[in-house]
Write a protein that holds these residues in place. Structure first.
Motif, PDB file in Angstrom:
ATOM      1  N   ASN A 117     -40.539  11.128 129.566  1.00  0.00           N
ATOM      2  CA  ASN A 117     -41.909  10.816 129.178  1.00  0.00           C
ATOM      3  C   ASN A 117     -41.968  10.186 127.790  1.00  0.00           C
TER       4      ASN A 117
ATOM      5  N   TYR B  27     -50.917  10.224 132.510  1.00  0.00           N
ATOM      6  CA  TYR B  27     -51.079  10.883 131.220  1.00  0.00           C
ATOM      7  C   TYR B  27     -51.068  12.400 131.407  1.00  0.00           C
TER       8      TYR B  27
ATOM      9  N   TRP C  99     -48.733  12.711 126.151  1.00  0.00           N
ATOM     10  CA  TRP C  99     -47.618  11.833 126.509  1.00  0.00           C
ATOM     11  C   TRP C  99     -47.940  11.122 127.807  1.00  0.00           C
ATOM     12  N   SER C 100     -47.109  10.159 128.160  1.00  0.00           N
ATOM     13  CA  SER C 100     -47.330   9.380 129.377  1.00  0.00           C
ATOM     14  C   SER C 100     -46.026   9.244 130.143  1.00  0.00           C
TER      15      SER C 100
ATOM     16  N   PRO D 148     -54.577  11.808 124.853  1.00  0.00           N
ATOM     17  CA  PRO D 148     -53.269  11.827 125.521  1.00  0.00           C
ATOM     18  C   PRO D 148     -52.202  12.472 124.659  1.00  0.00           C
TER      19      PRO D 148
ATOM     20  N   ALA E 185     -47.907   8.957 123.571  1.00  0.00           N
ATOM     21  CA  ALA E 185     -48.228   8.269 124.815  1.00  0.00           C
ATOM     22  C   ALA E 185     -48.417   6.770 124.606  1.00  0.00           C
TER      23      ALA E 185
ATOM     24  N   LYS F  10     -53.820  16.247 133.839  1.00  0.00           N
ATOM     25  CA  LYS F  10     -53.049  15.050 134.131  1.00  0.00           C
ATOM     26  C   LYS F  10     -54.038  13.985 134.573  1.00  0.00           C
TER      27      LYS F  10
ATOM     28  N   CYS G 246     -50.470   3.402 125.468  1.00  0.00           N
ATOM     29  CA  CYS G 246     -51.887   3.181 125.780  1.00  0.00           C
ATOM     30  C   CYS G 246     -52.026   2.290 127.009  1.00  0.00           C
ATOM     31  N   TYR G 247     -52.332   2.929 128.140  1.00  0.00           N
ATOM     32  CA  TYR G 247     -52.666   2.186 129.360  1.00  0.00           C
ATOM     33  C   TYR G 247     -54.176   1.972 129.462  1.00  0.00           C
TER      34      TYR G 247
ATOM     35  N   MET H  40     -47.489   5.778 135.350  1.00  0.00           N
ATOM     36  CA  MET H  40     -48.695   5.637 134.526  1.00  0.00           C
ATOM     37  C   MET H  40     -49.574   6.885 134.647  1.00  0.00           C
TER      38      MET H  40
END
Length: 277
Positions: A37, A62, A54-55, A52, A41, A79, A43-44, A60
């Protein structure tokens, strides 16, 4: 998302009373053992209710903190599935639950109690032996987490089944009628709860209308910041319009920590991966 970008969210999390070890997870100072991960995070793009931690880069997804401002609802850990329309699933309602949840995930991922997992559990203050006993029988099955002491009360929605009732703030079929749905985000609805809410005479307008900008402005002009917030945190926004709306909402609030959240959200390149949510 660069670490310096998360510095502003660090201030927000501190203002929300987040323990230092979880702030360290959100900023990447405390790394997850799996090494997969992204911390902090990436940024999507995401709605302002999410902070967030982590991602997961391929899926995709979070993992983070879901906090509703101007609302009589407790924040919780979720999530968020970007590819599924930013839908969120409540995975923990307390910090202790979240810590146990993540130690369990790391243990199952490693398939054994490695020194890295043991160190991670120790830094979070989690009893690894208890988690190991649970994993031997149930793996990481979230529907069985209520068997752990941390999850025995205030059980999150993901871990509730027919035998375990839910008493939290997320939308469910059982609270589709009445005051609870006045504080519901469309991202919190699955197919079943969406049908129940849309069929309810108490269904809030932001779950039905596609003209979110007009509805938001109507609520803002009337001083209904709660409804304006939930309108902004439901689907149907492009990021440019969401930025403008959140900026307007900030002008109606004198809460310093809310302004810190707004500044943090506005600083991120939400348009990098999509046009809106």
């Amino acid at each position: 998302m660069k670490e310096w970008k998360m510095k502003q969210y660090e201030k927000v999390l501190g203002g929300l009373g987040m323990p230092e070890e979880l702030i360290a997870l959100a900023t990447g100072r405390l790394q997850l053992p799996n090494g997969i991960n992204e911390q902090p995070a990436r940024c999507y793009g995401f709605p302002p209710a999410l902070i967030p931690f982590w991602s997961a880069p391929d899926a995709m997804i979070y993992t983070g903190y879901w906090s509703h401002w101007f609302a009589d609802r407790d924040a919780s850990f979720v999530k968020m599935y970007v590819k599924l329309g930013y839908v969120v699933s409540e995975i923990a309602r307390t910090c202790e639950q979240f810590k146990a949840y993540e130690v369990l995930n790391e243990l199952v991922f490693a398939d054994e109690s490695t020194p890295e997992v043991a160190d991670f559990a120790a830094k979070l203050g989690v009893d690894l032996g208890q988690i190991e006993q649970f994993a031997e029988t149930h793996g990481d099955d979230p529907t069985q987490l209520y068997l752990l002491p941390e999850f025995a009360v205030r059980t999150p929605l993901e871990s509730c089944s027919g035998s375990k009732g839910y008493d939290g703030g997320f939308p469910t079929v059982s609270n589709a009628n009445g005051s609870a749905n006045k504080q519901a985000s469309s991202f919190e609805l699955n197919e079943t709860t969406a049908r129940a809410f849309l069929a309810s005479p108490d269904c809030p307008p932001w779950l039905k209308t596609t003209d979110k900008q007009h509805l938001f402005q109507t609520y803002l002009s009337a001083g209904d910041l709660t409804s304006a917030w939930f309108t902004l945190n439901s689907s149907g926004w492009n990021f440019a319009a969401a930025r403008a709306a959140l900026t307007k909402l900030a002008h109606h609030s004198e809460v310093d920590n809310f302004h810190a959240m707004v500044e943090a959200w506005l600083s991120l390149p939400h348009e990098q991966y999509g046009v809106g949510y």
